[in-house]
Design a protein around this motif. Structure first.
Motif, PDB file in Angstrom:
ATOM      1  N   PRO A   1       4.312  24.274  -6.582  1.00 30.12           N
ATOM      2  CA  PRO A   1       3.378  24.794  -7.594  1.00 30.12           C
ATOM      3  C   PRO A   1       2.743  26.124  -7.195  1.00 30.12           C
ATOM      4  O   PRO A   1       2.496  26.986  -8.039  1.00 30.12           O
ATOM      5  N   TYR A   2       2.490  26.289  -5.885  1.00 31.81           N
ATOM      6  CA  TYR A   2       1.882  27.527  -5.391  1.00 31.81           C
ATOM      7  C   TYR A   2       2.797  28.719  -5.670  1.00 31.81           C
ATOM      8  O   TYR A   2       2.370  29.747  -6.213  1.00 31.81           O
ATOM      9  N   SER A   3       4.064  28.600  -5.325  1.00 37.04           N
ATOM     10  CA  SER A   3       5.003  29.702  -5.504  1.00 37.04           C
ATOM     11  C   SER A   3       5.311  29.940  -6.977  1.00 37.04           C
ATOM     12  O   SER A   3       5.406  31.084  -7.433  1.00 37.04           O
ATOM     13  N   VAL A   4       5.428  28.848  -7.751  1.00 39.95           N
ATOM     14  CA  VAL A   4       5.712  28.988  -9.184  1.00 39.95           C
ATOM     15  C   VAL A   4       4.563  29.698  -9.882  1.00 39.95           C
ATOM     16  O   VAL A   4       4.764  30.589 -10.714  1.00 39.95           O
ATOM     17  N   GLY A   5       3.330  29.320  -9.538  1.00 38.76           N
ATOM     18  CA  GLY A   5       2.165  29.941 -10.157  1.00 38.76           C
ATOM     19  C   GLY A   5       2.085  31.422  -9.880  1.00 38.76           C
ATOM     20  O   GLY A   5       1.798  32.230 -10.780  1.00 38.76           O
ATOM     21  N   ALA A   6       2.362  31.809  -8.630  1.00 41.15           N
ATOM     22  CA  ALA A   6       2.272  33.217  -8.250  1.00 41.15           C
ATOM     23  C   ALA A   6       3.287  34.074  -9.015  1.00 41.15           C
ATOM     24  O   ALA A   6       2.941  35.104  -9.605  1.00 41.15           O
ATOM     25  N   ILE A   7       4.547  33.645  -9.029  1.00 38.58           N
ATOM     26  CA  ILE A   7       5.604  34.467  -9.634  1.00 38.58           C
ATOM     27  C   ILE A   7       5.513  34.451 -11.156  1.00 38.58           C
ATOM     28  O   ILE A   7       5.689  35.499 -11.812  1.00 38.58           O
ATOM     29  N   THR A   8       5.218  33.293 -11.732  1.00 36.83           N
ATOM     30  CA  THR A   8       5.123  33.206 -13.195  1.00 36.83           C
ATOM     31  C   THR A   8       4.031  34.129 -13.715  1.00 36.83           C
ATOM     32  O   THR A   8       4.202  34.815 -14.730  1.00 36.83           O
ATOM     33  N   THR A   9       2.899  34.156 -13.033  1.00 36.90           N
ATOM     34  CA  THR A   9       1.775  34.985 -13.468  1.00 36.90           C
ATOM     35  C   THR A   9       2.046  36.458 -13.186  1.00 36.90           C
ATOM     36  O   THR A   9       1.806  37.313 -14.043  1.00 36.90           O
TER      37      THR A   9
END
Length: 431
Positions: A133-141
């Motif tokens: 979730p940490y990596s997905v949140g960073a790149i998606t945003t």
């Protein structure tokens, strides 16, 4: 009454699943028939007049972004970003965010940025032990910066829409695409930097390990591998800022440059792949152009019924100042961005809001950046935030999990939006 009927028809059609462009056109035509004496035979002239030469930049920037996102340019940019910040706490997600900032200046598209950087970095972040979730949140945003950092298709749509309008005193509003591109640089870097700062301190708090610091030789090697992909930023943006060519000419140069480095320099795109790349770009372009044409008819109805004047009169009666008006604008745009594609929202709301904003003393360039930033938020909020679906398909996470993962960075973007909204110099310093 006419405004209520217009929006009621529009949202009913959208709820029935009618495409945005068709819903705009049908609701506008019905209201023109019901509430005006306008000759329907003149509608095609309004439709045709919408397609100004400046719009030629849209298909070309889309095609240039497609050419680069299909090849190895994204991976080379990621490696270069890692060499710069990979040794810091949270260096790997910071590298992903920095790569999104750089690639945004190449592609002009938010979903393309998420796909290009995410396909490289999601796996790398998981292997390094970062929670998914940490990596997905960073790149998606961070991928949403694709529509703020120039070249930006949404900025071009706003510029074309705004340039045909007048303020409440009948004075023509002039909005230059080149000025919009200049205005997007500092806000884009500001929001990107805030996200990197959040990632840095979050990684220190969570105890993520640092990567090894790259030597100067390794950094130069990474820069050399990414040089031709990075050079397009200097060629396109530098050429516009230096007054060497217009945004439309820059788009043409971007296509030629992207074709040369993808096919002949990096050699990761074969000639037989060009048909599929061009087809994807053509479909996206057709969707945007249909929205533009129908939205111009929508704007024509608003103007003929003097709806912006009526709204402005109401706001003046409420003694609403410019800063209070911007609060209302941000709320309205944020809500609409949750349900509609960015270009659609810009085409619908610009004729309604911009004349009022200019009459309250708000610079139209600054107002455009506020609109684009709100559209960024729309790209990462349900139910139709496109970046959420892209990230979900890339990572296998459920949509709900992706939404939860972007919340911390969403809060960071809200801080950036407030700063840009109430400190106009951030947008206007380079204009």
């Amino acid at each position: 009454m006419s405004l209520a009927v217009l929006f009621l028809l529009l949202f009913v059609l959208l709820l029935l699943g009618v495409p945005v462009a068709i819903a705009l056109g049908i609701s506008s035509l019905i209201c023109l028939l019901l509430f005006t004496s306008h000759d329907i035979a003149g509608i095609p002239d309004i439709f045709i007049a919408a397609f100004k030469p400046t719009l030629m930049a849209i298909p070309m920037f889309i095609l240039a972004g497609s050419l680069l996102s299909k090849g190895s340019a994204a991976g080379r940019i990621v490696d270069f970003a890692k060499s710069l910040v990979g040794h810091l706490p949270g260096g790997l997600p910071m590298s992903a965010i920095l790569a999104c900032i750089i690639f945004a200046a190449v592609s002009g598209s938010s979903p393309a940025t998420v796909v290009a950087i995410g396909s490289v970095m999601f796996v790398a972040l998981s292997q390094a032990g970062y929670p998914k979730p940490y990596s997905v949140g960073a790149i998606t945003t961070a991928g949403s910066l694709g529509i703020l950092i120039p070249p930006s298709v949404v900025m071009i749509v706003y510029g074309v829409t705004a340039s045909g309008l007048s303020d409440l005193h009948g004075r023509e509003i002039a909005v230059s695409i080149e000025a919009l591109f200049k205005a997007g640089v500092l806000p884009g870097l500001l929001v990107g930097s805030l996200m990197m700062l959040y990632t840095y301190f979050g990684a220190k708090r969570l105890g993520f390990k640092r990567g090894e610091k790259e030597s100067l030789k390794a950094r130069l090697r990474a820069f050399g591998r990414a040089f031709w992909a990075l050079l397009i930023i200097a060629v396109v943006i530098g050429g516009i800022y230096g007054g060497i060519f217009t945004a439309t000419e820059a788009a043409g140069i971007a296509v030629v440059y992207a074709f040369i480095i993808s096919v002949f320099v990096y050699k990761d795109l074969r000639l037989k792949d060009l048909y599929a790349v061009c087809l994807d770009a053509a479909i996206t372009t057709a969707m945007i152009f249909l929205i533009i044409g129908c939205a111009v008819v929508f704007a024509h109805f608003l103007t003929s019924e003097r709806i912006p004047h009526a709204i402005a009169a109401f706001l003046i009666e409420q003694n609403m100042s410019w800063w209070m008006f911007l609060i209302v604008v941000n709320i309205v745009l944020f809500v609409m961005g949750q349900f509609m594609e960015p270009s659609s929202v810009v085409m619908i709301m610009t004729p309604l809001l911009l004349p009022i904003a200019v009459s309250l003393g708000i610079d139209p360039i600054h107002f455009g950046i506020i609109m684009v930033l709100n559209m960024e938020l729309g790209m990462i909020t349900p139910p139709v935030g496109l970046n959420l679906f892209v990230a979900s398909s890339l990572t296998g996470l459920g949509l709900k999990d992706v939404v939860v993962s972007v919340l911390p960075w969403f809060a960071v973007m809200l801080v950036g939006l407030l700063l840009v909204t109430y400190i106009p110099q951030i947008s206007l310093a380079l204009v």
